[in-house]
Enzyme design. Structure first.
Site, mmCIF file in Angstrom:
data_model
loop_
_atom_site.group_PDB
_atom_site.id
_atom_site.type_symbol
_atom_site.label_atom_id
_atom_site.label_comp_id
_atom_site.label_asym_id
_atom_site.label_seq_id
_atom_site.Cartn_x
_atom_site.Cartn_y
_atom_site.Cartn_z
ATOM 1 N N VAL A 250 0.828 -1.205 0.000
ATOM 2 C CA VAL A 250 0.000 0.000 0.000
ATOM 3 C C VAL A 250 0.859 1.250 0.000
ATOM 4 O O VAL A 250 0.620 2.190 -0.763
ATOM 5 C CB VAL A 250 -0.951 -0.004 1.218
ATOM 6 C CG1 VAL A 250 -1.726 1.295 1.292
ATOM 7 C CG2 VAL A 250 -1.906 -1.191 1.144
ATOM 8 N N LYS B 253 -6.569 -1.285 10.176
ATOM 9 C CA LYS B 253 -7.804 -1.574 10.921
ATOM 10 C C LYS B 253 -7.591 -1.683 12.429
ATOM 11 O O LYS B 253 -8.543 -1.637 13.198
ATOM 12 C CB LYS B 253 -8.410 -2.891 10.419
ATOM 13 C CG LYS B 253 -9.079 -2.813 9.067
ATOM 14 C CD LYS B 253 -9.794 -4.112 8.726
ATOM 15 C CE LYS B 253 -8.848 -5.140 8.145
ATOM 16 N NZ LYS B 253 -8.326 -4.818 6.809
ATOM 17 N N GLU C 182 -11.112 5.597 5.532
ATOM 18 C CA GLU C 182 -11.976 5.034 4.491
ATOM 19 C C GLU C 182 -11.525 3.638 4.059
ATOM 20 O O GLU C 182 -12.318 2.722 3.893
ATOM 21 C CB GLU C 182 -11.982 5.969 3.274
ATOM 22 C CG GLU C 182 -12.793 5.487 2.091
ATOM 23 C CD GLU C 182 -14.291 5.510 2.352
ATOM 24 O OE1 GLU C 182 -14.886 6.587 2.338
ATOM 25 O OE2 GLU C 182 -14.870 4.440 2.598
ATOM 26 N N ALA D 120 -11.435 -0.923 0.840
ATOM 27 C CA ALA D 120 -10.329 -0.231 0.174
ATOM 28 C C ALA D 120 -10.784 1.133 -0.349
ATOM 29 O O ALA D 120 -11.252 1.958 0.430
ATOM 30 C CB ALA D 120 -9.743 -1.097 -0.951
ATOM 31 N N LEU E 253 -13.341 1.964 -2.178
ATOM 32 C CA LEU E 253 -14.784 2.162 -2.393
ATOM 33 C C LEU E 253 -15.331 3.188 -1.399
ATOM 34 O O LEU E 253 -14.953 3.186 -0.233
ATOM 35 C CB LEU E 253 -15.542 0.844 -2.216
ATOM 36 C CG LEU E 253 -15.240 -0.267 -3.214
ATOM 37 C CD1 LEU E 253 -16.009 -1.527 -2.831
ATOM 38 C CD2 LEU E 253 -15.605 0.160 -4.622
ATOM 39 N N GLU F 137 -4.252 -14.561 1.857
ATOM 40 C CA GLU F 137 -3.011 -14.365 2.583
ATOM 41 C C GLU F 137 -2.117 -15.585 2.309
ATOM 42 O O GLU F 137 -2.612 -16.635 1.890
ATOM 43 C CB GLU F 137 -3.314 -14.261 4.087
ATOM 44 C CG GLU F 137 -4.194 -13.079 4.481
ATOM 45 C CD GLU F 137 -3.502 -11.738 4.300
ATOM 46 O OE1 GLU F 137 -2.277 -11.667 4.483
ATOM 47 O OE2 GLU F 137 -4.184 -10.768 3.929
ATOM 48 N N ASP G 213 -11.026 -11.073 9.518
ATOM 49 C CA ASP G 213 -10.892 -9.838 8.743
ATOM 50 C C ASP G 213 -12.259 -9.197 8.526
ATOM 51 O O ASP G 213 -12.435 -7.980 8.679
ATOM 52 C CB ASP G 213 -10.214 -10.150 7.403
ATOM 53 C CG ASP G 213 -10.191 -8.946 6.483
ATOM 54 O OD1 ASP G 213 -9.546 -7.952 6.832
ATOM 55 O OD2 ASP G 213 -10.833 -9.007 5.409
ATOM 56 N N LYS H 22 -13.996 -5.551 10.088
ATOM 57 C CA LYS H 22 -14.684 -4.525 9.291
ATOM 58 C C LYS H 22 -16.096 -4.281 9.828
ATOM 59 O O LYS H 22 -16.577 -3.150 9.850
ATOM 60 C CB LYS H 22 -14.718 -4.944 7.827
ATOM 61 C CG LYS H 22 -13.333 -4.905 7.185
ATOM 62 C CD LYS H 22 -13.298 -5.584 5.836
ATOM 63 C CE LYS H 22 -11.890 -5.516 5.239
ATOM 64 N NZ LYS H 22 -11.718 -6.421 4.101
ATOM 65 N N GLY I 79 -6.445 -4.793 -2.646
ATOM 66 C CA GLY I 79 -5.358 -4.554 -3.587
ATOM 67 C C GLY I 79 -4.652 -3.249 -3.255
ATOM 68 O O GLY I 79 -5.279 -2.294 -2.778
#
Lengths: 404, 404
Positions: free
Chosen positions: B22, B126, B156, B161, B163, B249, B260, B264, B383
């Protein structure tokens, strides 16, 4: 306007023009918000006949508790559009014009004047943004950030009502990592009315398509469902039903002519860096049969005659069904080929727009990064409450950017 | 930090921590953006071994043209996390920490300190937001607007990601016209770990559901497609394929355990006003068979043994098919019943998540206004490039709000 040498009092003064469906919802939503937004002041509410406004530069005393009664009993006639920029310029803090009308006159007499004087505008009014490219360019040049002293200009609700479409596209543009390189000469078959402007910010959007009209969405979702049982009603019957449910304009021809979708496509195309002369610069399919277009007459007369064309629409649907497809009224923009078009398309049942329900809008945005599958935003794209919400979100965007 | 009596120079100083997938995309996108953003300065780039930073308070001389080489040849070791807030506080304008790591230590030693000192944070990490409710509350209390002198805090990219999910939810909350009224006592069957906080801003969100993991999306879109021909591969084969394509992963158990998605969901639930003690406060279905969970072992050993459970997964899919449904790994939050859950669900083929392709994410948000059909956002949700884009969009949100 805060004059040179004067200091803004940090408050934000709102002038609301138009108290129809959207305006009423906007004021209702705004009144719930006021307790959590101590910087907001109501400086002006004007309809097409009456107005309430405070006549001093002190913090406005206009309350929203009883605005409808206050407006109807006001002694003031409506504020002439050309006076609105002057009125708002007298506010001792940042001023915002909220245009909840669809009036070209208001646009003509207030927008540029407001923006140049540092007054922001938030609006669902498509008029200013779908007229000439020159008008679009003037508005961009008058507003922030192109004009560092200009007001903010936001119009999220001009496309998809409260759906986050324009803001998402702006985020994609702002964070673009690719400047597309296109041929500087245009293919001979392209109309010169659509031109790529190379000087805009880096942009990576390659394709936008979707269903941009709640009316068209309802009509085609009902007429051409993914599951063909039970057999759908004839086209004219569905148009009649849509009208009686309030899903069309009082005269359905105002939806069927495709102009509303064309205006939204112009806005989207310009936003992503195409120069589009007008809604006449690209093919827009009208669903008003040519013979009926000539005849004129009332909406009811039109609907009676539309029955004669039910067979044509059924044939179109059968052709789609024989390919395992459905019909949708689609607008699309392809950046590389400068191809903009609006009309009925046969769509595979696996495509996002095929699965639309009710009167939902859908926009699919393809970019360098969202290449394999598009970024999709979908939901109710019409109606007073969600349109007003889009306007209010824009107002809050302004509030966040005005220093206190 | 701009001390009392001092004036900010109007510039914005960026400290970038983490140069992995990233971080590298972020710096690449940022470098393309710099020519159009004259206020931005790079104050710091640090990996887990090296750092480059300017040692004076003058405008940074760090260039992004050759940052990877500059970093690898730098004589400076990485900046200790606890020193980062001090370093950024010395910048003569607004400072922003860009945390492109997934480090808990960085969160612990920098977040609150930065925010309280007026330093903003943008991050896809996160950790801070899915830990204890107390930590969430502390972060909110330390940052703007709850702390008028605090830095901005945007994350965000922690969900979906790039979106526009969190920003859309915030717009819906900010423009909410309904404060839901829920029973103040909780139904006896509910765990006390999930509580509605009534003191938050008016909120109208009633339900959120969707597919929040690109890995889970790919696995189930492939294993349980809407069209069952050709017959899909066995479950363990698809998991292997996904791993070799880089969609999981390195150890697929880190995806299959559902953690994960649970993280979220915690973030989304807290954002819309639920107090959630932790990811253990609600049911999260793990797709690691209990017997294999106990055995441990390497990822390859796990995949070999997973074949023994292909029959169970096939039975599950057949059960769905017999109802005309597909399997999807869904997370959902129902506000009125305080029901949060994560797991495999049988989903009607007409539902938005049934039509997902590839590794797309999808979130469907139901509100008072988007009641009949939800507001849906869909697209690639994982991604490096799209995650970095979400971080960069947050950075631009900060830039827009910092007076020049």
């Amino acid at each position: 306007m805060v004059l040179p040498g004067e200091k803004s009092n940090g408050k934000i003064y709102i002038g609301v023009v138009g108290v129809g469906g959207v305006g009423t919802h906007f004021l209702s939503q705004l009144s719930t918000l006021l307790p959590t937004q101590p910087r907001l002041r109501i400086a002006l509410i004007t309809s097409s006949t009456k107005a309430i406004y405070s006549t001093s530069t002190s913090p406005s005393t206009i309350s929203l508790d009883n605005w409808r009664h206050d407006l109807s009993t006001s002694n003031s006639t409506y504020l002439y559009p050309h006076l609105i920029p002057h009125w708002l310029a007298n506010c001792p803090g940042h001023a915002v014009l909220v245009d909840n009308t669809s009036s070209p006159k208001l646009v003509e007499e207030t927008y540029t004047q407001c923006l140049k004087n540092g007054i922001s505008i938030v609006t669902p009014n498509k008029v200013a943004f779908s007229a000439s490219q020159q008008e679009w360019d003037d508005l961009q040049a008058s507003s922030y950030p192109r004009n560092p002293d200009g007001g903010f200009l936001y119009h999220e609700a001009t496309v998809g009502a409260g759906l986050p479409i324009l803001s998402t596209i702006k985020d994609l543009l702002d964070t673009g990592d690719k400047v597309p390189s296109y041929p500087s000469t245009f293919p001979p078959h392209k109309p010169p009315e659509i031109v790529i402007i190379n000087s805009i910010t880096p942009n990576q959007i390659t394709h936008i398509s979707g269903v941009f009209s709640g009316t068209m969405s309802y009509l085609f979702n009902t007429f051409s469902p993914t599951s063909p049982f039970p057999q759908p009603q004839p086209w004219s019957t569905i148009v009649r039903q849509a009208r009686s449910l309030g899903y069309t304009e009082p005269d359905p021809r105002d939806d069927l002519n495709g102009k509303d979708v064309a205006r939204k496509l112009v806005i989207l195309a310009r936003l992503i860096g195409l120069s589009v002369a007008s809604t006449d610069a690209f093919p827009v399919q009208s669903l008003i049969p040519a013979a009926l277009e000539k005849q004129g007459g009332s909406a009811d007369e039109f609907l009676n005659k539309l029955e004669n064309y039910d067979g044509e629409m059924a044939t179109l649907r059968h052709a789609a069904e024989s390919e395992g497809k459905v019909l949708r009224f689609v607008g699309s923009i392809d950046v590389a080929t400068q191809n903009v078009k609006v009309g009925v398309e046969k769509v595979g049942k696996g495509e996002p727009v095929a699965g639309l329900r009710g009167s939902d809008n859908l926009v699919a945005i393809r970019t360098e990064r969202y290449k394999e599958s598009p970024l999709v935003v979908q939901g109710a794209g019409a109606g007073g409450a969600v349109t007003a919400m889009g306007v209010l979100a824009d107002l809050l965007r302004v509030v966040r950017q005005v220093p206190s």
